[in-house]
Enzyme design. Structure first.
Site, PDB file in Angstrom:
ATOM      1  CG  HIS B  76      -1.550   1.296   1.556  1.00  0.00           C
ATOM      2  ND1 HIS B  76      -2.557   1.848   0.799  1.00  0.00           N
ATOM      3  CD2 HIS B  76      -1.312   2.189   2.552  1.00  0.00           C
ATOM      4  CE1 HIS B  76      -2.914   3.013   1.322  1.00  0.00           C
ATOM      5  NE2 HIS B  76      -2.157   3.245   2.389  1.00  0.00           N
ATOM      6  CG  ASP B 105       6.649  18.436 -26.102  1.00  0.00           C
ATOM      7  OD1 ASP B 105       6.867  17.944 -24.980  1.00  0.00           O
ATOM      8  OD2 ASP B 105       5.926  17.902 -26.965  1.00  0.00           O
ATOM      9  CD1 TRP B 141       6.786   3.002   4.039  1.00  0.00           C
ATOM     10  CD2 TRP B 141       8.112   3.796   2.427  1.00  0.00           C
ATOM     11  NE1 TRP B 141       7.139   4.292   4.374  1.00  0.00           N
ATOM     12  CE2 TRP B 141       7.938   4.801   3.411  1.00  0.00           C
ATOM     13  CE3 TRP B 141       8.917   4.079   1.320  1.00  0.00           C
ATOM     14  CZ2 TRP B 141       8.547   6.064   3.305  1.00  0.00           C
ATOM     15  CZ3 TRP B 141       9.517   5.334   1.241  1.00  0.00           C
ATOM     16  CH2 TRP B 141       9.324   6.304   2.219  1.00  0.00           C
ATOM     17  CB  SER B 168      10.530   5.987 -14.048  1.00  0.00           C
ATOM     18  OG  SER B 168       9.429   6.838 -14.203  1.00  0.00           O
ATOM     19  CB  SER B 169      11.691   9.277 -10.051  1.00  0.00           C
ATOM     20  OG  SER B 169      10.653   8.458  -9.658  1.00  0.00           O
ATOM     21  CG  HIS B 252      12.629  14.342   6.085  1.00  0.00           C
ATOM     22  ND1 HIS B 252      11.591  13.873   6.851  1.00  0.00           N
ATOM     23  CD2 HIS B 252      12.399  15.655   5.913  1.00  0.00           C
ATOM     24  CE1 HIS B 252      10.794  14.886   7.148  1.00  0.00           C
ATOM     25  NE2 HIS B 252      11.257  15.968   6.602  1.00  0.00           N
ATOM     26  CD  GLU B 254       9.875   9.938  -2.313  1.00  0.00           C
ATOM     27  OE1 GLU B 254      10.852  10.209  -3.025  1.00  0.00           O
ATOM     28  OE2 GLU B 254       8.745   9.663  -2.772  1.00  0.00           O
ATOM     29  CE1 TYR B 256       8.729  18.744   4.417  1.00  0.00           C
ATOM     30  CE2 TYR B 256      10.993  18.043   4.641  1.00  0.00           C
ATOM     31  CZ  TYR B 256       9.822  18.473   5.206  1.00  0.00           C
ATOM     32  OH  TYR B 256       9.727  18.618   6.561  1.00  0.00           O
ATOM     33  CB  SER B 267       0.935  28.762  -4.391  1.00  0.00           C
ATOM     34  OG  SER B 267       1.395  28.213  -3.190  1.00  0.00           O
ATOM     35  CG  HIS B 301      12.693  13.933  11.892  1.00  0.00           C
ATOM     36  ND1 HIS B 301      12.639  15.157  11.282  1.00  0.00           N
ATOM     37  CD2 HIS B 301      12.016  13.110  11.071  1.00  0.00           C
ATOM     38  CE1 HIS B 301      11.973  15.074  10.153  1.00  0.00           C
ATOM     39  NE2 HIS B 301      11.583  13.846   9.996  1.00  0.00           N
ATOM     40  CG  HIS B 302      11.995   9.753   9.412  1.00  0.00           C
ATOM     41  ND1 HIS B 302      10.672   9.699   9.070  1.00  0.00           N
ATOM     42  CD2 HIS B 302      12.498  10.829   8.762  1.00  0.00           C
ATOM     43  CE1 HIS B 302      10.383  10.688   8.241  1.00  0.00           C
ATOM     44  NE2 HIS B 302      11.473  11.390   8.037  1.00  0.00           N
ATOM     45  CB  THR B 327       5.834  24.538   7.127  1.00  0.00           C
ATOM     46  OG1 THR B 327       7.007  23.792   6.834  1.00  0.00           O
ATOM     47  CG2 THR B 327       4.631  23.800   6.607  1.00  0.00           C
ATOM     48  CE  LYS B 330       6.196  26.665   0.518  1.00  0.00           C
ATOM     49  NZ  LYS B 330       5.625  27.239  -0.686  1.00  0.00           N
ATOM     50  NE  ARG B 449       4.060   3.019  11.024  1.00  0.00           N
ATOM     51  CZ  ARG B 449       4.942   3.618  10.209  1.00  0.00           C
ATOM     52  NH1 ARG B 449       5.943   4.298  10.723  1.00  0.00           N
ATOM     53  NH2 ARG B 449       4.830   3.548   8.917  1.00  0.00           N
TER      54      ARG B 449
END
Lengths: 175, 524, 378
Positions: B76, B105, B141, B168-169, B252, B254, B256, B267, B301-302, B327, B330, B449
């Site tokens: 998932h 293009d 994951w 690809s990315s 991390h 990722e 963002y 925006s 921090h993870h 943040t 914003k 979790r």
């Protein structure tokens, strides 16, 4: 128009960053060596160890722990579970390991120290953990460890735990 | 393809038939492919979420066994992150970036085709692992070793598919950087670029920088498992915690990557429907850049519970808390944009407003998580699950949906059904909160979790969350119906579509010609 | 809480419930306050941050919804043209920064305290296994495994036919609790046997990973006696959800009593008949047990006292049928001085003696008698 980019240069970034990912491995080891991040201990020569001044006024408790990883066929543990030591003086103790099966096995003990901050002050002059150990069937062996606590050990630390985890490394190389 | 077709492709319109989509190098076609792909993956990943929530509806194992449950949580996440949010952003970028900067293009159209068509194969391989001996990946994951090394036959296929998604990315991101750097119309200076372009520009750099690091990390896993290296094996002098450091150095930024383009979308949308210029344009750009910079120095921090030294814990706590500053800027800017505007509330605006409120709630829980001593209580509980789902679902995905509604009339030339759109918004918003808000409570109450079954005191809120999950899941069918109806017909859209809309994309016809801006526009 | 269930979507009510503090902050809704100084500090910090977030949220969302209500086109609003303000922008960069510092200071202080594990009274080594916990009290040597209790295990499987609501402490109970004293600084050393696990008891506000090959440390000092439950908090494979933690905090006297019981029980365990013994070990033990139980009559050299007590060297009993040998040791021989030793010898001791007698002093039969054989013949 200014600010144009040559596309091939852009492809250099991911290539370099892939390399950077691998560069993080030695960088991590280096940071660990300096900070004791993952509790890896230091080692010094006997000559260096004898140069240290003994702090006779201070006692530090050293605890010894043995763990066998992955339910491998060893009985493994310290001969004594704890010692009171003076920083700067060399001490000897040993761990006992016994192969409990009828086959030759190869293992290696990996050290770790808690608290991590103490790791860099925990120096070994002689340790069985430096080498792979081969055990004949049902062989039992005492493995000596000579260590000295650096007198620079921060005052806030009064207990140092040294743990060895015995890994079956023969499995890794397919023996 | 024969010469005549090639001719047609280049000068008049798309090639007929299925081959149009296989061989296309047109940014609009590829954008459409990306968007449909991510929409399909959204339903597949959503189905997995519903399996998870069904199992958790009541205590006691009822539907699946624990190993399959772990495969579902792992897949998932992988699908929603790499198969839904990222391709959807790339799809929006493909469609809109060239138009927004006045380019004909994308800069690298053939590579564009490649970067899309790798994806279905990558995910085909990833999904096929579910049917392999030992099942699909079940280690989460994040793929922490040593657990991930216990994966069965699926392991090399999983790593290979992650490599494909990464390639690809990276290609997509390079294309976006090249387009923005090289193909802007005359007069389109950096500080005149729309915010969506800006956020994507920064995101693309993040992607180029960190996807290779992920590739490196999973390659190390692969060699550890099959080729006897010991990067993460303590027995050979490695350290399993090092994987977590490398992974989150990717992970991390990722996070963002998954939110910055949504910032850009919101925006764009809020000023349009407030009929007022975006407040603090340049501070928005600087805030985005500082978030991107900070994302490289907060990763640990993870992993506050791995036993870092005190100095490390303090450093990562402080840097993480710092992220709240840009943040916050914003959010304040968005509210100030609305302030004394003349607002109307069409569906894109509703989703954008939903984004601002619910993303901020996710931001608040993020601030709580940043504080190391309290994080020891929150870490790996449902509080974390609630946090990142608030940021990603009513955050990133609401942003994407807002963008889709915003530009759907432009893409199809038809107005969508506004009533259906409003229904979609209100059902989604109500159910997403029923789904995720109770997770804060069970998390604080101590539910870890990634568990397939739980103690009975967590039962009530889990039941509520499951009801919310089904409600939210089925609400998305409204979007599918709405999009199909809009493609088939509806009121004709004007060029400007929205009264307050500003920007190059609204100067084109709706739908825009197959090849737009063959003659460069000039921005004054 | 039941009310919320009846009113789906009453999220505001739920938020208020959380915020209304200790009165309603039961185990179900909010973070637990816990039973240690640290856990209460953590709880207070949690509430502080929560309130700061609520205040900021009320201000920001208040402004936003005011704007949504008042500044709408349908109300005839005409858009203003301002799009920047140096003062405002600097303000809302600096003010949050100051708030963050206010939050970070107590957090840093608490963290420093949490990391100081010195002056501990007890050290407990915790080893994670797929999927159970192993505990070892380093000072006293008490050592045991702790796994999910049978009732939960049986009720939890698919189609078990048991209502899990009827199982007490479903998924949060174990076969062997760890017992700790209150008011003592307990230091935990964490490691793992296979994959990464995490040891977490919410009431103590401590959680740390158990990593194979490495050792982690944390500590707690419990104020109140009671039973505290937690779970593994790091995905560790299939049965990650099935390895709970139960800590029982008791008075110091009770704790010492318990340690004594455990040591005695461990000895009994070591002597249990289930273990397979090696010849050398049995011989070593046999020699010492023989010395206390048999040597008085049969003599240390096994020669006995001729005419009074038969010698064992080359005796038909020691070299003959093993079962008969065991029988005479356990049950004695009627009408002679040979008494029944069955009651005073453990299985291991009996096995050791028989093995010893059959192999010492040149009685090299090579027979190894296992405790299990003794058990059978009792």
């Amino acid at each position: 128009m200014s600010g144009k980019v040559k596309v091939p240069y852009l492809f250099l970034i991911p290539v370099l960053m892939f390399g950077f990912g691998y560069l993080m491995v030695p960088m991590y080891d280096l940071i660990c060596d300096i900070t004791g991040l993952n509790g890896k201990t230091g080692s010094i020569s006997t000559a260096e160890a004898s140069q240290l001044t003994v702090d006779a006024d201070r006692m530090v408790k050293v605890e010894f722990l043995g763990t066998v990883n992955d339910e491998a066929p060893w009985d493994f543990g310290p001969k004594v579970t704890s010692m009171m030591v003076h920083p700067g003086r060399q001490y000897q103790t040993s761990f006992v390991a016994k192969n409990t099966i009828d086959k030759t096995i190869v293992g290696q003990a990996i050290p770790s120290v808690a608290p991590g901050k103490a790791a860099t002050y925990f120096n070994k002059t002689e340790c069985f953990c430096f080498n792979q150990q081969t055990f004949e069937p049902l062989e039992s062996r005492e493995m000596p460890l000579v260590f000295v606590i650096d007198p620079g050990l921060p005052e806030s630390i009064d207990t140092v735990s040294l743990s060895y985890t015995f890994f079956d490394t023969g499995k890794l190389t397919g023996k | 393809m024969n010469a005549a077709a090639t001719e047609a492709d280049h000068h008049h319109g798309p090639a007929p038939g299925l081959m149009r989509w296989v061989t296309t190098t047109n940014h609009k076609d590829i954008g459409t492919l990306y968007l449909w792909f991510s929409f399909i993956m959204f339903f597949i990943g959503g189905l997995m979420a519903l399996i998870i929530r069904s199992e958790l509806f009541q205590p006691g194992l009822t539907i699946v066994d624990p190993h399959f449950f772990n495969q579902m949580t792992t897949m998932h996440a992988l699908i929603m992150i790499f198969g839904v949010v990222m391709p959807a952003f790339v799809g929006l970028a493909n469609w809109m970036l060239p138009i927004m900067v006045g380019a004909p293009d994308m800069a690298l159209p053939r590579m564009n085709n490649w970067s899309f068509w790798i994806l279905p194969f990558g995910f085909g391989i990833m999904l096929s692992t579910l049917f392999m001996d030992g099942g699909g990946p079940a280690a989460g994951w994040t793929l922490y070793p040593p657990l991930s090394l216990q994966t069965g036959d699926a392991f090399p296929y999983l790593i290979f598919s992650i490599h494909m998604l990464g390639v690809s990315s990276i290609m997509g991101a390079i294309n976006i950087v090249a387009t923005i750097m090289n193909l802007r119309a005359p007069g389109m200076t950096f500080m005149k670029m729309p915010l969506f372009v800006w956020t994507w520009f920064i995101t693309a750099y993040l992607l180029i920088a960190v996807m290779p690091v992920l590739a490196g990390a999973v390659t190390m896993l692969l060699t550890d498992k099959f080729f006897g290296t010991s990067f993460f094996n303590a027995a050979g002098g490695g350290d399993p915690v090092m994987f977590q450091h490398i992974f989150w150095f990717f992970g991390h930024p990722e996070v963002y990557i998954l939110i910055l383009p949504s910032f850009g979308l919101v925006s764009e949308i809020i000023p349009t429907f407030s009929r007022k210029r975006l407040f603090g344009y340049s501070s928005m750009v600087y805030a985005t850049a500082s978030i991107a910079f900070l994302s490289f120095i907060v990763w640990a921090h993870h992993m506050f519970t791995v036993g870092m030294p005190l100095t490390g814990e303090l450093f990562f706590m402080f840097t993480t808390m710092l992220i709240a500053v840009p943040t916050g800027v914003k959010v304040f800017n968005w509210v100030s944009t609305m302030w004394r505007g003349a607002m109307t509330f069409e569906t894109p605006m509703l989703f954008a407003l939903g984004f601002v409120v619910m993303f901020t709630i996710g931001g608040f829980s993020g601030l709580m998580l940043a504080m190391t001593p309290i994080d020891f209580q929150y870490h790996d509980t449902y509080f974390v699950v609630a946090h990142f789902h608030y940021v990603l679902v009513p955050g990133a995905i609401f942003g994407i949906i807002a963008g889709v509604y915003y530009w759907l009339p432009k893409w199809t030339g038809n107005m969508y059904n506004e009533t259906l759109g409003k229904w979609h918004f209100w059902t989604s918003t109500v159910f997403v909160n029923i789904l995720f808000f109770p997770m804060h409570f069970v998390g604080l109450a101590g539910m870890p979790r990634r568990i397939p079954d739980y103690a009975v005191q967590f039962a009530d809120f889990n039941a509520i969350a499951t009801i919310g999950a089904f409600g939210f899941g089925f609400s998305q069918i409204l979007l599918l119906v709405l999009v199909i109806k809009c493609i088939r017909g509806g009121d004709k859209a004007t060029d400007q579509v929205w009264e307050g809309a500003q920007g190059l994309e609204w100067t084109l016809s709706s739908p825009p010609p197959y090849h737009s801006f063959s003659v460069q526009p000039v921005i004054k | 809480m039941k009310n919320i269930q009846r009113v789906p979507g009453a999220l505001l009510g739920a938020i208020l419930l959380v915020l209304s503090g200790s009165a309603l902050a039961d185990w179900q809704l909010n973070l637990t306050e816990g039973v240690t100084e640290i856990s209460r500090e953590v709880y207070d910090m949690h509430m502080m941050v929560l309130w700061i977030c609520v205040v900021i949220g009320v201000l920001v969302f208040g402004a936003m919804f005011y704007s949504i209500l008042k500044h709408r086109k349908s109300q005839g609003a005409v858009p203003a043209t301002f799009h920047e303000s140096m003062v405002a922008e600097v303000g809302w960069t600096v003010v949050p920064f100051v708030i963050l510092i206010v939050m970070a200071l107590p957090a840093a202080k608490a963290l420093i305290k949490m990391e100081d594990s010195s002056n501990s009274d007890i050290t407990i080594k915790v080893t994670g296994h797929q999927w159970k916990w192993e505990y070892e009290y380093v000072d006293s040597g008490v050592h045991f495994f702790s796994s999910l209790d049978t009732a939960s295990r049986e009720a939890g499987v698919k189609n078990s036919g048991v209502d899990v609501n009827s199982v007490e402490n479903y998924l949060l109970d174990v076969d062997n609790r760890i017992i700790v004293p209150v008011g003592k600084k307990i230091r935990f050393l964490l490691t793992s046997n296979d994959v990464i696990h995490a040891w977490w008891v919410p009431a103590f506000a401590i959680k740390k990973d158990a990593i194979p090959g490495y050792i982690n440390e944390m500590w707690t000092n419990i104020d109140e006696e009671g039973v505290y439950r937690g779970q593994c908090a790091e995905l560790c494979g299939k049965d990650h959800g099935y390895m709970p933690i139960v800590v029982e905090a008791v008075s110091e006297e009770r704790y010492n009593e318990w340690v004594g019981e455990q040591i005695a029980a461990a000895e009994a365990e070591a002597n249990s008949a289930d273990k397979k013994w090696a010849m050398d070990d049995l011989m070593a033990r046999g020699e010492s047990v023989y010395a206390t139980a048999c040597a008085a009559c049969h003599q240390a050299n096994g020669q006995g006292i001729p005419g009074v007590f038969p010698g064992l060297v080359d005796s038909p009993i020691a070299l003959g049928d093993v079962k008969a040998h065991i029988d005479i040791v356990l049950n004695g021989k009627a009408g002679t001085a040979m008494q029944a030793f069955g009651a005073q010898l453990s299985d291991v001791d009996a096995a050791a003696i028989v093995t010893y007698e059959r192999n010492a002093w040149g009685n090299d039969t090579g027979d190894v008698v296992q405790p299990s054989e003794i058990k059978e013949l009792r």
